[in-house]
Write a protein that holds these residues in place. Structure first.
Motif, PDB file in Angstrom:
ATOM      1  N   ARG A  94     -64.115 -21.193 -75.781  1.00  0.00           N
ATOM      2  CA  ARG A  94     -65.036 -20.498 -74.889  1.00  0.00           C
ATOM      3  C   ARG A  94     -66.448 -21.079 -75.037  1.00  0.00           C
ATOM      4  NH1 ARG A  94     -63.866 -19.463 -70.745  1.00  0.00           N
ATOM      5  NH2 ARG A  94     -65.982 -18.711 -70.505  1.00  0.00           N
ATOM      6  N   MET A 113     -59.621 -19.745 -79.513  1.00  0.00           N
ATOM      7  CA  MET A 113     -60.257 -19.362 -78.250  1.00  0.00           C
ATOM      8  C   MET A 113     -61.768 -19.277 -78.355  1.00  0.00           C
ATOM      9  SD  MET A 113     -58.427 -19.492 -75.809  1.00  0.00           S
ATOM     10  CE  MET A 113     -59.381 -18.916 -74.438  1.00  0.00           C
ATOM     11  N   GLU A 114     -62.253 -18.885 -79.510  1.00  0.00           N
ATOM     12  CA  GLU A 114     -63.697 -18.704 -79.633  1.00  0.00           C
ATOM     13  C   GLU A 114     -64.435 -20.021 -79.403  1.00  0.00           C
ATOM     14  OE1 GLU A 114     -64.836 -16.607 -83.154  1.00  0.00           O
ATOM     15  OE2 GLU A 114     -66.949 -17.104 -82.792  1.00  0.00           O
ATOM     16  N   ASN A 169     -68.608 -22.893 -72.171  1.00  0.00           N
ATOM     17  CA  ASN A 169     -69.944 -22.409 -71.813  1.00  0.00           C
ATOM     18  C   ASN A 169     -71.005 -23.492 -71.962  1.00  0.00           C
ATOM     19  OD1 ASN A 169     -69.025 -19.917 -71.123  1.00  0.00           O
ATOM     20  ND2 ASN A 169     -69.408 -19.002 -73.134  1.00  0.00           N
TER      21      ASN A 169
END
Lengths: 397, 116
Positions: A96, A92-93, A100
């Motif tokens: 994300r 997920m990091e 972004n």
């Protein structure tokens, strides 16, 4: 449409084979075409060489330049390229961070090719929609530019400077509504004793109306040099405008010729609001209609002339329905009655002051309500006759 | 939208003609709506088209143009275009513009339909 070209960026060598295998049908049909790069740096080079590639599928962990760095570069230098990130399941990091940095979407490894296909289709659709929107925007900008040109054409179509004489004063105002309208006026000296006055209103707005206006004005001016009779001139213009007028555009036009020697004003009215004759005493008369119709709609129509006598001290006021049909917030119309009242009050005003007093009163009446139509008027005040050169007869050719 | 631009078009079918009853105002902002409505009717291949202006308050020159287009299209199919129920103001617009020379205007519906 040609194939959608897609750049696949991954350092796993077997991915290329897998993609070619799983998408073979779409590739064979010419829908997709794949390009491959091993890392971010190669991807940027490939994009540089293939500016028609707008979709990038990229892994994150790669040597030389990783996927997140690639995304950052794309965001800065290639805003029209959309990227879909392929990441490890549950990372997920990184996902994300990728989102972004402007990633359009992501899929997870191991790659589910059905899901990838849906994601590709969705992204391609988005890219195409975006491209279409941009095209529409450009087209709108072009149209607006065209409208500006038409407006210029329209404004350059009326005399910049009205002739000045000791025997008369003349003044004209044209306030176009927001859209390009089809009003125009004209005023010309046919010879030293004859003045031509024109006011007209084309049935439509926009560029076609502006062109119709230009044609009408040029035709009328040309006719006015050849015929004394305003009716004859309107007839000639009408015959021309009626030909191939599939759009049924028409123009209401009033044309009159004032003889400065005896004050006779001979006119013909092609369906236009009757101009007003103001006497020095303050009476306001609508010039009787000549029983004619607007120009452009009745081929073969024979127009009629009428004559009134304008005395020194009298004035003529020609206008378009933008004045009488100006409405206020209550949707009431300005109307002819109020116009005649203002004109009667201005019986002793000069041409410019007379026109200005009407426009000021229309503005007072509208009280800020939106102006829907062009407002145009032409006023003439006769000061004296230029007698002595023999009365009567016709001076123009 | 202000009421300035409101126009309602109601269609009635008579045995002799399609009747378009207009109410409100026709101006530059909605002339195209009227044009489409008229096109629909003419495409249906009607022998006569009657405009009933009984409830019409205002028509601008852009609206007149639509009427003219309608009359011309009907004529191409040998159909008639008729008008009735003009208010004093609209009758004046027809008179000043000379449209009353070109378009057949009647006082009432029955007078108009009697000519079909």
């Amino acid at each position: 449409m040609g194939a959608t070209r897609i750049l696949m960026v991954d350092d796993e060598e077997d991915l290329e084979l897998l993609v070619r295998q799983r998408f073979r049908r779409r590739i064979r049909k010419g829908e997709y075409e794949f390009l491959f790069a091993q890392n971010g740096k190669e991807a940027l080079e490939a994009l540089e060489q293939n500016p028609d590639v707008h979709l990038v599928l990229s892994d994150i962990n790669m040597p030389v330049m990783d996927g997140l760095t690639l995304l950052g570069q794309l965001e800065d230098s290639k805003p029209d390229v959309k990227a879909v990130i392929i990441s490890a399941y549950g990372d997920m990091e990184n996902i994300r961070t990728a989102m972004n940095r402007g990633a359009f979407d992501f899929v997870t490894k191991p790659v589910d090719f059905n899901d990838l296909q849906i994601t590709i289709d969705k992204t391609v659709k988005h890219i195409n929609d975006l491209e279409q929107a941009l095209k529409n925007r450009d087209r709108l900008v072009a149209i607006r530019r065209e409208l500006d040109v038409a407006k210029q054409v329209q404004l350059s179509g009326v005399p910049a400077e009205l002739p000045v004489g000791d025997a008369f004063g003349v003044h004209a105002v044209m306030n176009p509504a927001k859209e390009i309208g089809g009003d125009f006026y004209d005023f010309f000296e046919l010879d030293e004793h004859h003045l031509g006055l024109v006011i007209a209103d084309v049935s439509d707005k926009g560029v076609p109306a502006a062109l119709f206006t230009m044609i009408t004005r040029a035709l009328l001016k040309s006719s006015s040099r050849r015929h004394d009779s305003p009716a004859r001139c309107l007839h000639e213009v009408n015959e021309f405008l009626c030909q191939d007028n599939d759009a049924c555009m028409f123009v209401t036009a009033f044309y009159g010729v004032l003889d400065l020697r005896d004050g006779s004003f001979r006119y013909s009215n092609g369906g236009h609001n009757p101009p007003r004759h103001l006497t020095q005493a303050g009476t306001v008369n609508a010039l009787p209609l000549t029983g004619d119709c607007a120009l452009g709609i009745a081929l073969g129509h024979q127009f009629g002339d009428s004559t009134v006598t304008v005395k020194p001290g009298d004035a003529l006021f020609l206008y378009t329905d933008g004045i009488t049909e100006a409405s206020n917030h209550d949707l009431k119309e300005y109307g002819e009655q109020r116009l005649d009242g203002v004109l009667a009050d201005g019986a002793s005003l000069g041409a410019a002051a007379l026109a200005d007093s009407v426009l000021a009163d229309v503005e007072r009446f509208a009280d800020g309500a939106k102006q829907f139509d062009d407002i145009t008027c032409l006023s003439l005040r006769l000061r004296s006759l230029s007698g002595g050169t023999g009365a009567g007869g016709s001076g123009s050719q | 939208m202000t009421s300035k631009t409101q126009l309602t078009i109601r269609t009635e079918q008579d045995e002799k003609a399609v009747i378009l009853c207009l109410a409100g105002r026709v101006d530059g902002t909605n002339a195209s709506v009227l044009d489409e409505a008229v096109r629909d009717k003419i495409d249906a291949g009607q022998p006569a088209l009657l405009f009933d202006f009984d409830e019409l308050e205002y028509i601008s020159s852009a609206g007149l143009r639509v009427l003219l287009l309608a009359a011309r299209r009907m004529q191409a199919d040998k159909g008639k275009t008729l008008f009735c129920g003009l208010s004093e103001q609209i009758a004046e617009v027809f008179r000043v513009s000379g449209f009353d020379h070109i378009l057949p205007v009647f006082g009432t519906r029955s007078e108009a339909l009697a000519t079909v």
